[in-house]
Design a protein around this motif. Structure first.
Motif, PDB file in Angstrom:
ATOM      1  N   TYR A   1       0.864  -1.183   0.000  1.00  0.00           N
ATOM      2  CA  TYR A   1       0.000   0.000   0.000  1.00  0.00           C
ATOM      3  C   TYR A   1       0.897   1.227   0.000  1.00  0.00           C
ATOM      4  O   TYR A   1       2.046   1.176   0.459  1.00  0.00           O
ATOM      5  N   SER A   2       0.374   2.299  -0.531  1.00  0.00           N
ATOM      6  CA  SER A   2       1.145   3.529  -0.600  1.00  0.00           C
ATOM      7  C   SER A   2       1.324   4.104   0.799  1.00  0.00           C
ATOM      8  O   SER A   2       0.351   4.491   1.449  1.00  0.00           O
ATOM      9  N   GLY A   3       2.564   4.163   1.244  1.00  0.00           N
ATOM     10  CA  GLY A   3       2.852   4.762   2.538  1.00  0.00           C
ATOM     11  C   GLY A   3       2.504   6.235   2.565  1.00  0.00           C
ATOM     12  O   GLY A   3       2.022   6.750   3.578  1.00  0.00           O
ATOM     13  N   MET A   4       2.718   6.909   1.441  1.00  0.00           N
ATOM     14  CA  MET A   4       2.392   8.336   1.370  1.00  0.00           C
ATOM     15  C   MET A   4       0.885   8.552   1.439  1.00  0.00           C
ATOM     16  O   MET A   4       0.411   9.451   2.125  1.00  0.00           O
ATOM     17  N   SER A   5       0.121   7.712   0.736  1.00  0.00           N
ATOM     18  CA  SER A   5      -1.344   7.830   0.764  1.00  0.00           C
ATOM     19  C   SER A   5      -1.878   7.555   2.163  1.00  0.00           C
ATOM     20  O   SER A   5      -2.777   8.245   2.644  1.00  0.00           O
ATOM     21  N   ALA A   6      -1.334   6.530   2.815  1.00  0.00           N
ATOM     22  CA  ALA A   6      -1.781   6.186   4.165  1.00  0.00           C
ATOM     23  C   ALA A   6      -1.456   7.306   5.149  1.00  0.00           C
ATOM     24  O   ALA A   6      -2.309   7.696   5.959  1.00  0.00           O
ATOM     25  N   LYS A   7      -0.259   7.839   5.071  1.00  0.00           N
ATOM     26  CA  LYS A   7       0.147   8.921   5.973  1.00  0.00           C
ATOM     27  C   LYS A   7      -0.736  10.152   5.776  1.00  0.00           C
ATOM     28  O   LYS A   7      -1.187  10.760   6.740  1.00  0.00           O
ATOM     29  N   ALA A   8      -1.026  10.491   4.531  1.00  0.00           N
ATOM     30  CA  ALA A   8      -1.858  11.662   4.233  1.00  0.00           C
ATOM     31  C   ALA A   8      -3.288  11.492   4.746  1.00  0.00           C
ATOM     32  O   ALA A   8      -3.985  12.481   4.984  1.00  0.00           O
ATOM     33  N   ARG A   9      -3.709  10.240   4.946  1.00  0.00           N
ATOM     34  CA  ARG A   9      -5.075   9.953   5.403  1.00  0.00           C
ATOM     35  C   ARG A   9      -5.098   9.446   6.848  1.00  0.00           C
ATOM     36  O   ARG A   9      -6.085   8.905   7.310  1.00  0.00           O
ATOM     37  N   ASN A  10      -3.987   9.625   7.539  1.00  0.00           N
ATOM     38  CA  ASN A  10      -3.859   9.253   8.952  1.00  0.00           C
ATOM     39  C   ASN A  10      -4.170   7.788   9.221  1.00  0.00           C
ATOM     40  O   ASN A  10      -4.821   7.444  10.207  1.00  0.00           O
ATOM     41  N   ILE A  11      -3.694   6.920   8.339  1.00  0.00           N
ATOM     42  CA  ILE A  11      -3.853   5.475   8.526  1.00  0.00           C
ATOM     43  C   ILE A  11      -2.491   4.917   8.906  1.00  0.00           C
ATOM     44  O   ILE A  11      -1.546   4.944   8.115  1.00  0.00           O
ATOM     45  N   ALA A  12      -2.409   4.425  10.136  1.00  0.00           N
ATOM     46  CA  ALA A  12      -1.154   3.891  10.664  1.00  0.00           C
ATOM     47  C   ALA A  12      -0.974   2.443  10.219  1.00  0.00           C
ATOM     48  O   ALA A  12      -1.955   1.734   9.979  1.00  0.00           O
TER      49      ALA A  12
END
Length: 121
Positions: free
Chosen positions: A80-91
């Protein structure tokens, strides 16, 4: 058998298409092919337990059931995209796909080149 990449960017706002993407991923494994899965953009919202439990597509099934089948499968690759997850506050600890790894865009490019087929949702 083929190595197939499924790239998912659709999120829970389109539950039918989201569930379809994971139904296809589950079907790839069931047919004996090698699955590489890369989830990015709004698709990372689907990786949480809450989204998995509440997302059901019209004629494409329940996301939770698809995840259970994928988690039980051997020889799959989940990114999964680490950048996408970080931008959406998904740890990382919220991601319910077993063994899923945060990755950068270069991983998606490498998978695209290495796989026999690519499906995008």
């Amino acid at each position: 058998m083929a190595r197939i990449l499924v790239h998912i960017t659709v999120g829970p706002d389109n539950p039918t298409k989201a569930a379809l993407a994971f139904l296809i991923a589950k079907s790839i494994v069931a047919e004996g092919h090698q699955l590489a899965l890369f989830i990015a953009g709004d698709g990372v919202h689907l990786l949480t337990a809450q989204a998995a439990a509440s997302t059901e597509g019209l004629g494409t099934g329940k996301l939770q059931e698809h995840f259970e089948a994928l988690n039980a499968a051997e020889g799959t690759e989940f990114y999964y995209s680490g950048m996408s997850a970080k931008a959406r506050n998904i740890a990382p600890e919220q991601v319910v796909l077993r063994g899923a790894q945060a990755a950068m865009p270069a991983t998606l490019v490498q998978l695209t080149v290495a796989c026999d087929k690519v499906l995008c949702y």
